[in-house]
Motif scaffolding. Structure first.
Motif, PDB file in Angstrom:
ATOM      1  N   ARG A 106       0.882  -1.406  -0.121  1.00 34.91           N
ATOM      2  CA  ARG A 106       0.000  -0.089  -0.208  1.00 34.91           C
ATOM      3  C   ARG A 106       0.879   1.147  -0.112  1.00 34.91           C
ATOM      4  NH1 ARG A 106      -2.249  -3.124   4.192  1.00 34.91           N
ATOM      5  NH2 ARG A 106      -1.611  -1.635   5.741  1.00 34.91           N
ATOM      6  N   GLU A 107       2.166   0.915   0.665  1.00 32.32           N
ATOM      7  CA  GLU A 107       2.884   2.447   0.749  1.00 32.32           C
ATOM      8  C   GLU A 107       4.258   1.996   0.156  1.00 32.32           C
ATOM      9  OE1 GLU A 107       2.426   4.066   4.816  1.00 32.32           O
ATOM     10  OE2 GLU A 107       1.053   2.544   5.092  1.00 32.32           O
ATOM     11  N   PRO A 108       4.477   1.909  -1.065  1.00 27.03           N
ATOM     12  CA  PRO A 108       5.790   1.385  -1.504  1.00 27.03           C
ATOM     13  C   PRO A 108       6.818   2.369  -1.317  1.00 27.03           C
ATOM     14  CG  PRO A 108       4.382   2.173  -3.507  1.00 27.03           C
ATOM     15  CD  PRO A 108       3.468   2.162  -2.200  1.00 27.03           C
ATOM     16  N   GLU A 109       6.742   3.366  -0.708  1.00 24.41           N
ATOM     17  CA  GLU A 109       7.895   4.537  -0.607  1.00 24.41           C
ATOM     18  C   GLU A 109       8.490   4.162   0.663  1.00 24.41           C
ATOM     19  OE1 GLU A 109       9.246   6.296  -2.833  1.00 24.41           O
ATOM     20  OE2 GLU A 109       8.008   5.314  -4.213  1.00 24.41           O
ATOM     21  N   GLY A 110       7.732   3.242   1.632  1.00 28.11           N
ATOM     22  CA  GLY A 110       8.260   2.918   2.841  1.00 28.11           C
ATOM     23  C   GLY A 110       7.349   3.135   4.254  1.00 28.11           C
ATOM     24  N   VAL A 111       7.629   2.487   5.135  1.00 31.52           N
ATOM     25  CA  VAL A 111       6.793   2.685   6.430  1.00 31.52           C
ATOM     26  C   VAL A 111       7.753   2.775   7.484  1.00 31.52           C
ATOM     27  CG1 VAL A 111       4.925   1.750   5.437  1.00 31.52           C
ATOM     28  CG2 VAL A 111       6.568   0.189   6.457  1.00 31.52           C
ATOM     29  N   GLU A 112       7.551   3.303   8.626  1.00 29.60           N
ATOM     30  CA  GLU A 112       8.309   3.305   9.761  1.00 29.60           C
ATOM     31  C   GLU A 112       7.812   1.971  10.758  1.00 29.60           C
ATOM     32  OE1 GLU A 112      10.801   5.407  10.692  1.00 29.60           O
ATOM     33  OE2 GLU A 112      10.178   6.172   8.836  1.00 29.60           O
ATOM     34  N   VAL A 113       8.962   1.405  11.187  1.00 33.01           N
ATOM     35  CA  VAL A 113       8.703  -0.004  11.776  1.00 33.01           C
ATOM     36  C   VAL A 113       9.064   0.340  13.099  1.00 33.01           C
ATOM     37  CG1 VAL A 113       9.445  -2.373  11.909  1.00 33.01           C
ATOM     38  CG2 VAL A 113       9.211  -1.127   9.578  1.00 33.01           C
ATOM     39  N   ALA A 114       8.156  -0.009  14.123  1.00 29.46           N
ATOM     40  CA  ALA A 114       8.257   0.213  15.542  1.00 29.46           C
ATOM     41  C   ALA A 114       8.693  -0.934  16.165  1.00 29.46           C
ATOM     42  CB  ALA A 114       6.913   0.755  16.151  1.00 29.46           C
ATOM     43  N   GLU A 115       8.187  -2.127  15.761  1.00 29.78           N
ATOM     44  CA  GLU A 115       8.540  -3.342  16.352  1.00 29.78           C
ATOM     45  C   GLU A 115       9.449  -4.191  15.627  1.00 29.78           C
ATOM     46  OE1 GLU A 115       6.220  -7.092  18.131  1.00 29.78           O
ATOM     47  OE2 GLU A 115       5.157  -5.007  18.255  1.00 29.78           O
ATOM     48  N   ARG A 116      10.524  -4.800  16.001  1.00 26.24           N
ATOM     49  CA  ARG A 116      11.421  -5.585  15.248  1.00 26.24           C
ATOM     50  C   ARG A 116      10.985  -7.128  15.530  1.00 26.24           C
ATOM     51  NH1 ARG A 116      12.935  -2.633  11.751  1.00 26.24           N
ATOM     52  NH2 ARG A 116      14.153  -0.820  12.283  1.00 26.24           N
ATOM     53  N   PRO A 117      11.254  -8.011  14.582  1.00 28.18           N
ATOM     54  CA  PRO A 117      10.833  -9.339  14.650  1.00 28.18           C
ATOM     55  C   PRO A 117      11.770 -10.120  15.992  1.00 28.18           C
ATOM     56  CG  PRO A 117      12.346  -9.282  12.990  1.00 28.18           C
ATOM     57  CD  PRO A 117      12.147  -7.830  13.411  1.00 28.18           C
ATOM     58  N   TYR A 118      11.110 -10.947  16.288  1.00 30.42           N
ATOM     59  CA  TYR A 118      11.895 -12.080  17.290  1.00 30.42           C
ATOM     60  C   TYR A 118      11.642 -13.394  16.963  1.00 30.42           C
ATOM     61  CZ  TYR A 118      13.690 -13.780  21.907  1.00 30.42           C
ATOM     62  OH  TYR A 118      14.341 -14.180  22.483  1.00 30.42           O
ATOM     63  N   LEU A 119      12.517 -14.315  17.208  1.00 27.83           N
ATOM     64  CA  LEU A 119      12.286 -15.756  16.836  1.00 27.83           C
ATOM     65  C   LEU A 119      12.493 -16.633  18.135  1.00 27.83           C
ATOM     66  CD1 LEU A 119      14.065 -16.221  13.154  1.00 27.83           C
ATOM     67  CD2 LEU A 119      11.386 -16.129  13.618  1.00 27.83           C
ATOM     68  N   PRO A 120      11.673 -16.797  18.814  1.00 25.97           N
ATOM     69  CA  PRO A 120      11.922 -17.576  20.073  1.00 25.97           C
ATOM     70  C   PRO A 120      12.473 -19.151  19.718  1.00 25.97           C
ATOM     71  CG  PRO A 120       9.653 -16.749  20.128  1.00 25.97           C
ATOM     72  CD  PRO A 120      10.300 -16.471  18.808  1.00 25.97           C
ATOM     73  N   ILE A 121      13.413 -19.447  20.529  1.00 25.77           N
ATOM     74  CA  ILE A 121      13.859 -20.872  20.397  1.00 25.77           C
ATOM     75  C   ILE A 121      13.054 -21.903  21.187  1.00 25.77           C
ATOM     76  CG2 ILE A 121      15.885 -22.400  20.647  1.00 25.77           C
ATOM     77  CD1 ILE A 121      17.632 -19.971  20.204  1.00 25.77           C
ATOM     78  N   ASP A 122      12.540 -22.901  20.402  1.00 21.63           N
ATOM     79  CA  ASP A 122      11.851 -23.894  21.259  1.00 21.63           C
ATOM     80  C   ASP A 122      12.829 -24.662  22.244  1.00 21.63           C
ATOM     81  OD1 ASP A 122      10.166 -25.910  22.016  1.00 21.63           O
ATOM     82  OD2 ASP A 122       9.846 -26.664  20.072  1.00 21.63           O
ATOM     83  N   ARG A 123      12.563 -24.518  23.272  1.00 19.80           N
ATOM     84  CA  ARG A 123      13.497 -25.110  24.334  1.00 19.80           C
ATOM     85  C   ARG A 123      13.470 -26.681  24.429  1.00 19.80           C
ATOM     86  NH1 ARG A 123      17.128 -21.525  24.512  1.00 19.80           N
ATOM     87  NH2 ARG A 123      16.241 -19.553  24.993  1.00 19.80           N
ATOM     88  N   GLY A 124      12.408 -27.196  23.762  1.00 19.35           N
ATOM     89  CA  GLY A 124      12.174 -28.687  23.813  1.00 19.35           C
ATOM     90  C   GLY A 124      13.108 -29.344  22.823  1.00 19.35           C
TER      91      GLY A 124
END
Length: 125
Positions: A106-124
């Motif tokens: 929708r906004e090809p010129e860019g957006v501000e990103v407030a939250e960065r991704p996180y990949l939790p490790i499955d402790r099992g």
């Protein structure tokens, strides 16, 4: 859907740690080393993570066109795998990537990103 999780070498978890620290290019590189050596059935999964990291790297560099393309490719590669495949819970990061890709559509010129991704490790694993 790919259900059974493979056992990856320690550098896989190192890639997750780098990704979670916001070092997306370094995570990309760590996973790419594994991708080159893995068997065919897990290569698309690893390639999806590599593309996800590269997409976030592009977001940080404000290359939104490249980010949108890589988010799409990453999501397509990761879709056939269970959300906890490979010892990482990637569900929320995938949802976040899909939402950001839609915003960039929708906004090809860019957006501000407030939250960065996180990949939790499955402790099992």
């Amino acid at each position: 859907m790919h259900e059974s999780s493979p056992r990856f070498p320690p550098s896989f978890r190192r890639g997750i740690e780098l990704f979670n620290e916001g070092q997306y290019w370094e995570a990309h590189e760590a996973w790419e080393e594994i991708w080159l050596l893995e068997e065919a059935d897990v290569r698309p999964f690893l390639q999806g993570l590599i593309q996800l990291a590269a997409a976030w790297h592009h977001v940080e560099r404000r290359n939104f066109r490249g980010a949108k393309r890589l988010f799409g490719a990453a999501l397509a590669k990761l879709e056939p795998y269970a959300p906890a495949y490979g010892g990482v819970q990637r569900g929320e990061a995938v949802v976040q990537a899909a939402a950001l890709a839609a915003r960039l559509e929708r906004e090809p010129e860019g957006v501000e990103v407030a939250e960065r991704p996180y990949l939790p490790i499955d402790r099992g694993e």
